[in-house]
Design a protein around this motif. Structure first.
Motif, mmCIF file in Angstrom:
data_model
loop_
_atom_site.group_PDB
_atom_site.id
_atom_site.type_symbol
_atom_site.label_atom_id
_atom_site.label_comp_id
_atom_site.label_asym_id
_atom_site.label_seq_id
_atom_site.Cartn_x
_atom_site.Cartn_y
_atom_site.Cartn_z
ATOM 1 N N GLU A 155 -62.013 -1.706 20.226
ATOM 2 C CA GLU A 155 -62.796 -2.437 19.228
ATOM 3 C C GLU A 155 -62.418 -3.915 19.214
ATOM 4 O O GLU A 155 -63.275 -4.792 19.065
ATOM 5 N N THR A 201 -52.523 -3.842 15.787
ATOM 6 C CA THR A 201 -53.972 -3.862 16.026
ATOM 7 C C THR A 201 -54.683 -4.660 14.941
ATOM 8 O O THR A 201 -55.616 -5.418 15.226
ATOM 9 N N ARG A 202 -54.220 -4.528 13.711
ATOM 10 C CA ARG A 202 -54.856 -5.270 12.602
ATOM 11 C C ARG A 202 -54.698 -6.777 12.798
ATOM 12 O O ARG A 202 -55.630 -7.544 12.546
ATOM 13 N N ALA A 235 -60.956 -0.040 8.244
ATOM 14 C CA ALA A 235 -60.607 1.228 8.883
ATOM 15 C C ALA A 235 -59.100 1.328 9.100
ATOM 16 O O ALA A 235 -58.393 0.314 9.125
ATOM 17 N N PRO A 236 -58.583 2.525 9.283
ATOM 18 C CA PRO A 236 -57.154 2.675 9.594
ATOM 19 C C PRO A 236 -56.845 2.188 11.004
ATOM 20 O O PRO A 236 -57.646 2.360 11.921
ATOM 21 N N MET A 237 -55.679 1.549 11.155
ATOM 22 C CA MET A 237 -55.254 1.061 12.470
ATOM 23 C C MET A 237 -53.780 0.703 12.404
ATOM 24 O O MET A 237 -53.206 0.551 11.324
ATOM 25 N N ARG A 238 -53.150 0.548 13.554
ATOM 26 C CA ARG A 238 -51.766 0.103 13.602
ATOM 27 C C ARG A 238 -51.658 -1.347 13.142
ATOM 28 O O ARG A 238 -52.623 -2.102 13.221
ATOM 29 N N GLY A 298 -63.944 5.192 12.133
ATOM 30 C CA GLY A 298 -62.689 5.924 12.265
ATOM 31 C C GLY A 298 -61.573 4.996 12.711
ATOM 32 O O GLY A 298 -61.632 3.786 12.514
ATOM 33 N N GLN A 299 -60.554 5.585 13.324
ATOM 34 C CA GLN A 299 -59.397 4.811 13.781
ATOM 35 C C GLN A 299 -59.834 3.679 14.716
ATOM 36 O O GLN A 299 -60.613 3.881 15.634
ATOM 37 N N VAL A 300 -59.323 2.478 14.453
ATOM 38 C CA VAL A 300 -59.637 1.307 15.277
ATOM 39 C C VAL A 300 -58.495 1.068 16.248
ATOM 40 O O VAL A 300 -57.319 1.156 15.875
ATOM 41 N N GLY A 301 -58.858 0.759 17.497
ATOM 42 C CA GLY A 301 -57.854 0.494 18.513
ATOM 43 C C GLY A 301 -58.204 -0.713 19.355
ATOM 44 O O GLY A 301 -59.034 -1.551 18.976
ATOM 45 N N HIS A 348 -67.358 3.343 6.756
ATOM 46 C CA HIS A 348 -66.152 2.893 7.435
ATOM 47 C C HIS A 348 -65.990 3.651 8.736
ATOM 48 O O HIS A 348 -66.140 4.874 8.777
#
Length: 371
Positions: A100, A146-147, A140-143, A94-97, A92
């Protein structure tokens, strides 16, 4: 479909399992819809039962079932990554922004350009690799915002990749990818994309199941949030399916709707750069031909062909075949033969299994009429 074929042959589930070398429990889950029917398993049924065409029937029916589940709000519980047959990595990111999301959008634009120019066989594996990476981002983790944006971007890439596979003759993977596209479009809250995915699914099943295709496009049109140009696209596609179902008057009605909306114009979604006036004119003209409006279709195809450039080689070859089919239907065999020859020349730089098969059918049809 598989259970009916087995029972028609008079075989029990246990006997079938012993002959195809799958467990009885596996066959039971496939036949009751709890597990997907893989190409290898369907091929084993065909060999054992001595029948052909089960694979195509299963693909169409499972694709329609997946679309129906999404339209009814009943998504399958399996994670999205399972629709890629486990080919994605388990690592996985890291943080997606935003970067990406934009990368996935750029991948869609890149493979759309490649597909329109060269056909699906060129871009299929490349696009699938990009999609595997994009789907993995969703874990991945994201706001939250963003998702939503990433889901829409993944849906657009999945839709293009599905069409690339369909164009390359890979119907099983096209079905899986279309299901993925529909689910992620829903999660991305993009009504235009959701409608376009349904339109493409209808195109995949429409030749064999035109009534079901009409239902899918009708469901897409029922969403009033869909933008003007995509609605024009939907009306044009629906007209073609109605014409092939024998509903000429209804087809002509939707052609008029498509022309009105196309003339009105409007903004196109970010992923839909291909949705030009010439594209809409092409789909409308195909519907006119299907509805038997041959004189108008010939005129419009002849006007359209010179405007299709080298950036759309597949479309150019396809429209040549469309026009040749109309000429053949009206008995103008010399024109049909000439265009078929030009289409064959155009296809030397195009790797489209779908268009190549259409050309072969055209040549056989012309030869039959000529003889």
């Amino acid at each position: 479909m598989l259970r009916a074929a087995r029972e028609n042959a008079g075989l029990s589930l246990a006997t079938m399992a012993s002959r195809v070398h799958y467990s009885k429990s596996t066959l039971g889950m496939v036949e009751t819809g709890q597990r997907t029917a893989t190409p290898d398993l369907v091929a084993a049924y065909e060999r054992t039962l001595g029948v052909q065409g089960l694979g195509e029937d299963v693909n169409r029916r499972e694709l329609l079932a997946a679309a129906a589940a999404v339209l009814a709000g009943g998504h399958a519980p399996a994670p999205l990554v399972r629709l890629l047959d486990g080919l994605t990595t388990t690592d996985h990111p890291g943080q997606v922004g935003r970067s990406e999301v934009e990368a996935v959008q750029q991948a869609t634009a890149t493979y759309t350009t490649m597909d329109l120019r060269f056909g699906g066989a060129v871009a299929a594996d490349l696009s699938t690799g990009a999609l595997r990476w994009a789907v993995n981002l969703l874990d991945a983790p994201m706001r939250d915002d963003t998702r939503v944006a990433l889901s829409a971007a993944v849906g657009a890439l999945a839709d293009r990749t599905a069409w690339i596979h369909f164009d390359a003759g890979r119907t099983y993977s096209a079905r899986q990818l279309s299901t993925l596209a529909l689910r992620t479009a829903d999660e991305g809250a993009d009504p235009d994309l959701r409608a376009h995915v349904l339109l493409n699914i209808a195109a995949q099943v429409g030749e064999a199941l035109p009534a079901e295709a009409v239902g899918l496009v009708g469901a897409a049109l029922s969403d009033r949030r869909v933008c003007t140009l995509e609605r024009a696209n939907l009306h044009a596609g629906l007209a073609g399916h109605l014409a092939r179902s024998g509903e000429k008057d209804q087809a002509l009605h939707h052609i008029r709707e498509a022309e009105t909306l196309a003339a009105r114009g409007g903004n196109t979604p970010e992923w839909a750069g291909f949705l030009t006036q010439d594209h809409l004119n092409s789909i409308i003209t195909q519907a006119l031909a299907a509805a038997g409006e041959h004189a108008e279709a010939i005129q419009r195809f002849e006007d359209l062909l010179p405007r299709i450039g080298t950036d759309r080689l597949r479309g150019r070859a396809g429209r040549m075949i469309d026009l040749a089919e109309v000429y053949a239907a009206t008995g103008e065999l010399e024109q049909a033969t000439s265009l078929a020859r030009k289409a064959s020349e155009a296809l030397t730089d195009v790797r489209s299994t779908r268009i190549t098969a259409r050309l072969a059918q055209l040549n056989e049809s012309v030869a039959r009429v000529a003889s």
